[in-house]
Scaffold this active site. Structure first.
Site, mmCIF file in Angstrom:
data_model
loop_
_atom_site.group_PDB
_atom_site.id
_atom_site.type_symbol
_atom_site.label_atom_id
_atom_site.label_comp_id
_atom_site.label_asym_id
_atom_site.label_seq_id
_atom_site.Cartn_x
_atom_site.Cartn_y
_atom_site.Cartn_z
ATOM 1 C CG PHE A 136 27.608 48.857 54.208
ATOM 2 C CD1 PHE A 136 28.535 48.215 55.016
ATOM 3 C CD2 PHE A 136 27.954 49.112 52.886
ATOM 4 C CE1 PHE A 136 29.794 47.849 54.529
ATOM 5 C CE2 PHE A 136 29.210 48.742 52.387
ATOM 6 C CZ PHE A 136 30.126 48.111 53.220
ATOM 7 C CD GLU A 140 32.927 59.385 50.717
ATOM 8 O OE1 GLU A 140 33.580 60.170 49.988
ATOM 9 O OE2 GLU A 140 33.239 59.103 51.881
ATOM 10 N N GLY A 144 31.918 56.113 43.828
ATOM 11 C CA GLY A 144 31.021 54.952 43.782
ATOM 12 C C GLY A 144 31.806 53.688 43.533
ATOM 13 C CB ILE A 172 22.976 54.855 52.432
ATOM 14 C CG1 ILE A 172 24.278 55.597 52.060
ATOM 15 C CG2 ILE A 172 23.192 53.850 53.563
ATOM 16 C CD1 ILE A 172 25.380 54.742 51.434
ATOM 17 C CB CYS A 248 31.052 43.833 54.328
ATOM 18 S SG CYS A 248 31.978 44.227 55.806
ATOM 19 N NE ARG A 278 -3.607 37.723 25.139
ATOM 20 C CZ ARG A 278 -4.645 38.539 25.082
ATOM 21 N NH1 ARG A 278 -5.694 38.346 25.875
ATOM 22 N NH2 ARG A 278 -4.655 39.547 24.239
ATOM 23 C CD GLN A 289 8.875 26.613 15.339
ATOM 24 O OE1 GLN A 289 9.656 27.390 14.793
ATOM 25 N NE2 GLN A 289 8.635 25.413 14.855
ATOM 26 C CG LEU A 348 2.557 38.555 31.138
ATOM 27 C CD1 LEU A 348 3.636 37.479 31.103
ATOM 28 C CD2 LEU A 348 2.425 39.101 32.533
ATOM 29 C CD GLU A 373 26.323 44.565 47.815
ATOM 30 O OE1 GLU A 373 27.554 44.397 47.812
ATOM 31 O OE2 GLU A 373 25.639 44.597 48.840
HETATM 32 P P1 TGC Z 1 42.355 47.191 45.550
HETATM 33 O O1 TGC Z 1 43.671 47.882 45.596
HETATM 34 O O2 TGC Z 1 42.110 46.136 44.517
HETATM 35 O O3 TGC Z 1 42.059 46.522 46.973
HETATM 36 C C1 TGC Z 1 42.231 47.234 48.202
HETATM 37 C C2 TGC Z 1 42.408 46.199 49.296
HETATM 38 O O4 TGC Z 1 41.196 45.410 49.406
HETATM 39 C C3 TGC Z 1 41.480 44.020 49.150
HETATM 40 N N1 TGC Z 1 40.328 43.484 48.426
HETATM 41 C C4 TGC Z 1 39.423 42.719 49.002
HETATM 42 N N2 TGC Z 1 39.336 42.223 50.248
HETATM 43 C C5 TGC Z 1 38.280 41.452 50.545
HETATM 44 N N3 TGC Z 1 37.285 41.201 49.647
HETATM 45 C C6 TGC Z 1 37.324 41.695 48.387
HETATM 46 N N4 TGC Z 1 36.330 41.467 47.516
HETATM 47 C C7 TGC Z 1 38.437 42.487 48.011
HETATM 48 N N5 TGC Z 1 38.798 43.145 46.876
HETATM 49 C C8 TGC Z 1 39.968 43.749 47.150
HETATM 50 C C9 TGC Z 1 42.757 44.025 48.356
HETATM 51 O O5 TGC Z 1 43.456 42.818 48.487
HETATM 52 C C10 TGC Z 1 43.516 45.199 48.991
HETATM 53 O O6 TGC Z 1 44.029 44.763 50.231
HETATM 54 P P2 TGC Z 1 45.427 45.368 50.784
HETATM 55 O O7 TGC Z 1 45.631 44.635 52.067
HETATM 56 O O8 TGC Z 1 46.423 45.034 49.705
HETATM 57 O O9 TGC Z 1 45.201 46.839 50.953
HETATM 58 O O10 TGC Z 1 41.239 48.295 45.511
HETATM 59 P P3 TGC Z 1 40.837 49.307 44.365
HETATM 60 O O11 TGC Z 1 40.812 50.654 44.985
HETATM 61 O O12 TGC Z 1 41.686 49.106 43.141
HETATM 62 O O13 TGC Z 1 39.326 48.882 44.038
HETATM 63 C C11 TGC Z 1 39.021 47.620 43.557
HETATM 64 C C12 TGC Z 1 37.523 47.504 43.187
HETATM 65 C C13 TGC Z 1 37.179 48.448 42.069
HETATM 66 C C14 TGC Z 1 37.297 46.074 42.711
HETATM 67 C C15 TGC Z 1 36.641 47.736 44.403
HETATM 68 O O14 TGC Z 1 36.886 48.904 45.012
HETATM 69 C C16 TGC Z 1 35.170 47.528 44.147
HETATM 70 O O15 TGC Z 1 34.676 46.437 44.345
HETATM 71 N N6 TGC Z 1 34.367 48.596 43.716
HETATM 72 C C17 TGC Z 1 32.929 48.494 43.664
HETATM 73 C C18 TGC Z 1 32.319 49.234 44.812
HETATM 74 C C19 TGC Z 1 31.113 48.550 45.369
HETATM 75 O O16 TGC Z 1 30.832 47.391 45.111
HETATM 76 N N7 TGC Z 1 30.352 49.262 46.195
HETATM 77 C C20 TGC Z 1 29.226 48.684 46.839
HETATM 78 C C21 TGC Z 1 28.689 49.576 47.909
HETATM 79 S S1 TGC Z 1 27.518 48.788 48.995
HETATM 80 C C22 TGC Z 1 26.151 48.520 48.088
HETATM 81 O O17 TGC Z 1 26.093 48.735 46.937
HETATM 82 C C23 TGC Z 1 24.983 47.965 48.830
HETATM 83 S S2 TGC Z 1 23.600 47.763 47.824
HETATM 84 C C24 TGC Z 1 22.375 47.194 48.838
HETATM 85 C C25 TGC Z 1 22.212 45.706 48.781
HETATM 86 O O18 TGC Z 1 23.180 44.966 48.977
HETATM 87 O O19 TGC Z 1 21.121 45.214 48.565
HETATM 88 P P1 FAD Z 2 30.070 55.151 38.980
HETATM 89 O O1 FAD Z 2 31.139 54.522 39.782
HETATM 90 O O2 FAD Z 2 30.134 56.616 38.740
HETATM 91 O O3 FAD Z 2 30.002 54.396 37.578
HETATM 92 C C1 FAD Z 2 29.347 54.941 36.442
HETATM 93 C C2 FAD Z 2 29.642 54.043 35.256
HETATM 94 O O4 FAD Z 2 31.070 54.022 35.006
HETATM 95 C C3 FAD Z 2 29.233 52.584 35.498
HETATM 96 O O5 FAD Z 2 28.698 52.038 34.322
HETATM 97 C C4 FAD Z 2 30.541 51.896 35.844
HETATM 98 O O6 FAD Z 2 30.532 50.517 35.509
HETATM 99 C C5 FAD Z 2 31.529 52.677 34.990
HETATM 100 N N1 FAD Z 2 32.896 52.620 35.538
HETATM 101 C C6 FAD Z 2 33.336 53.098 36.728
HETATM 102 N N2 FAD Z 2 34.643 52.834 36.901
HETATM 103 C C7 FAD Z 2 35.042 52.160 35.794
HETATM 104 C C8 FAD Z 2 36.280 51.605 35.391
HETATM 105 N N3 FAD Z 2 37.381 51.631 36.146
HETATM 106 N N4 FAD Z 2 36.323 50.982 34.177
HETATM 107 C C9 FAD Z 2 35.225 50.903 33.393
HETATM 108 N N5 FAD Z 2 34.025 51.425 33.734
HETATM 109 C C10 FAD Z 2 33.930 52.038 34.926
HETATM 110 N N6 FAD Z 2 26.157 51.970 48.420
HETATM 111 C C11 FAD Z 2 26.451 51.806 49.748
HETATM 112 O O7 FAD Z 2 27.553 52.084 50.201
HETATM 113 N N7 FAD Z 2 25.493 51.319 50.596
HETATM 114 C C12 FAD Z 2 24.246 50.988 50.183
HETATM 115 O O8 FAD Z 2 23.411 50.534 50.979
HETATM 116 C C13 FAD Z 2 23.920 51.177 48.803
HETATM 117 N N8 FAD Z 2 22.647 50.929 48.355
HETATM 118 C C14 FAD Z 2 22.309 51.254 47.061
HETATM 119 C C15 FAD Z 2 20.968 51.199 46.663
HETATM 120 C C16 FAD Z 2 20.608 51.581 45.361
HETATM 121 C C17 FAD Z 2 19.191 51.553 44.954
HETATM 122 C C18 FAD Z 2 21.612 51.996 44.445
HETATM 123 C C19 FAD Z 2 21.255 52.386 43.043
HETATM 124 C C20 FAD Z 2 22.928 52.064 44.846
HETATM 125 C C21 FAD Z 2 23.291 51.721 46.153
HETATM 126 N N9 FAD Z 2 24.620 51.878 46.603
HETATM 127 C C22 FAD Z 2 24.929 51.680 47.937
HETATM 128 C C23 FAD Z 2 25.634 52.458 45.724
HETATM 129 C C24 FAD Z 2 26.179 51.514 44.672
HETATM 130 O O9 FAD Z 2 27.048 50.579 45.240
HETATM 131 C C25 FAD Z 2 26.843 52.365 43.605
HETATM 132 O O10 FAD Z 2 25.811 52.990 42.865
HETATM 133 C C26 FAD Z 2 27.727 51.554 42.683
HETATM 134 O O11 FAD Z 2 28.845 51.030 43.380
HETATM 135 C C27 FAD Z 2 28.215 52.363 41.466
HETATM 136 O O12 FAD Z 2 28.693 53.607 41.837
HETATM 137 P P2 FAD Z 2 28.148 54.938 41.067
HETATM 138 O O13 FAD Z 2 26.673 54.892 41.078
HETATM 139 O O14 FAD Z 2 28.809 56.107 41.700
HETATM 140 O O15 FAD Z 2 28.632 54.766 39.583
#
Ligand code: TGC
Ligand code: FAD
Length: 394
Positions: A136, A140, A144, A172, A248, A278, A289, A348, A373
């Protein structure tokens, strides 16, 4: 590594909230982890190599698409079953759970929810069986926490059939060996779409990211697109905009809220067993405690996390769970697990830093889980926005 003697803590008799089917599914996953994951996982982590041999086992316990309908090869289970499977897998290793989370919630879910019937039939059964592995691509190098800023993009190829995809995704999971990638990219108008990119497409490469100290048994890498010609028919037609990938994430974050409990339970169980055996100053260290405080607080926090996850599962099954509720559970439960891993390791003593026990590996893994996530901070801000109505992200 020592033999896996894990016994799951259930201080509040939460088993009584589960159906017979839930318990059967959970126990099958637990047995599989004991038999097929525990004996090999430490070496895989030491070698920084994803153990591909476990892919058929993951498929057999329903870890690939637990809630995807059976007609597409999924297991057709409910949300609590999905959570329990993630809990058991992460009890073994967060990296293995990552592989299952990505496959189920970040690849199969968008194809099922937003794909065409042709996409569902072509990809879902093979993803469910593990014949195909998926990744997924949202994050970028420069985007992030703020995925909406992504620059990966596509334009019409001008031949009536294809688009041309350019850009790069970083961090990724599963990328180095994926057969398909669900990639989020902007069209010429700047609107985000999901695109299915298949291995073998010219200009598509997936280099591995090395030197991780965390999630070493999970393969992480990049997705690079250099003028990749992708059929227009590979664009997911059902939904566009940032809400599509974020929805998602809701599903994957839910799985992590359960998975983190598994890692915490393993650390607690290992530390409790060790503390009883241990001897120091003529007594088991469990009799002191200070060690009891650590253990008592661990079981309290695990119990609270179990209740949170179970209630969230019920709400999700009823279609009532909000994204903010999911964020709260992901944030709380992962932090709980991180703290328990750190405390358990101390119980440990020196042995805690070795690969003889699972705790140090869980501790290192959880540093990724608290970051991916959505970071710990981002989930706090999601709760903050939900309760105050004020957006503190920007
Ligand atoms: P924002 O303006 O708040 O929202 C844009 C549009 O998205 C809608 N929305 C959602 N829809 C469904 N589910 C959610 N959780 C949603 N959150 C927001 C929102 O209503 C809006 O819709 P529309 O129709 O009005 O356009 O967006 P923003 O640009 O201000 O960003 C909000 C923020 C920071 C919360 C969001 O971008 C975020 O969650 N950032 C974190 C990024 C993240 O979690 N990346 C994960 C990458 S994948 C990964 O890490 C896989 S790890 C591997 C594993 O799972 O084991
Ligand atoms: P940044 O966004 O640069 O954040 C750096 C620091 O700044 C963090 O402490 C954060 O909390 C803080 N910060 C950022 N914005 C704010 C704000 N507005 N206010 C206050 N603090 C803020 N992504 C995918 O798409 N697919 C995957 O399969 C996937 N797998 C992953 C596997 C691993 C092992 C790891 C480490 C990451 C993976 N990711 C994946 C990416 C992951 O989702 C990102 O690392 C994560 O969303 C954070 O982005 P970043 O690392 O660029 O940190």
């Amino acid at each position: 590594m020592k033999p896996d003697l894990f016994e799951a803590p259930d201080y509040y008799n939460l088993d009584e909230l589960l159906t017979e089917e839930h318990k059967m599914i959970r126990d099958a996953a637990r047995s599989w982890v004991k038999r097929d994951v525990s004996p090999i996982i430490e070496q895989a982590a030491q070698d920084a190599k994803f153990p591909e041999s476990i892919i058929p086992g993951l498929a057999s316990i329903g870890a690939f698409g637990p809630y995807i309908p059976e007609e597409y090869g999924g297991a057709g289970l409910d949300q609590i079953s999905y959570g329990l499977i993630m809990q058991e897998i992460e009890r073994g290793d967060s990296g293995v759970r990552s592989t299952a989370s990505v496959q189920s919630s970040l690849v199969m879910y968008p194809i099922w929810k937003y794909g065409s019937e042709e996409h569902r039939k072509k990809f879902l059964p093979k993803l469910a069986s593990g014949e195909f592995m998926g990744s997924f691509g949202l994050t970028e190098p420069d985007h992030g926490s703020n995925p909406g800023g992504m620059t990966t993009n596509f334009k019409d190829a001008g031949d009536g059939e294809n688009i041309i995809l350019n850009g790069a995704k970083l961090w990724i999971s599963n990328s180095p060996f994926c057969d398909v990638a669900v990639v989020w990219a902007k069209n010429e108008e700047g609107r985000i779409h999901g695109v299915i990119v298949e291995r073998g497409m010219e200009g598509f490469s997936t280099p591995e990211t090395h030197n991780k100290w965390s999630l070493r048994a999970s393969a992480t890498g990049e997705l690079i697109f250099q003028d990749v010609k992708v059929p227009k028919s590979n664009i997911l037609p059902g939904r566009s905009g940032l809400g599509a990938p974020l929805s998602c994430l809701d599903s994957a974050r839910f799985g992590i809220a359960w998975g983190a409990i598994g890692a915490a339970m393993d650390c607690y169980d290992t530390a409790l067993r060790y503390a009883k055996e241990r001897i120091q100053f003529g007594k088991p260290i469990a009799a002191f405690q200070l060690q009891q405080k650590k253990l008592a607080e661990m079981i309290t926090e695990i119990t609270k996390a179990q209740l949170l996850a179970w209630r969230l599962g019920v709400l999700r099954e009823e279609g009532k769970a909000t994204s903010a509720q999911i964020s709260m559970a992901k944030r709380n439960n992962v932090e709980m697990a991180v703290k328990i891993a750190r405390e358990a390791r101390q119980i440990l003593g020196g042995m805690g830093i070795t690969g003889e026990y699972s705790i140090m590996r869980h501790m290192m893994n959880l540093e990724s889980v608290i970051t991916y996530e959505g970071t710990h901070d981002i989930h706090l801000l999601i709760t903050g926005l939900d309760i105050t109505g004020e957006n503190a992200f920007k």
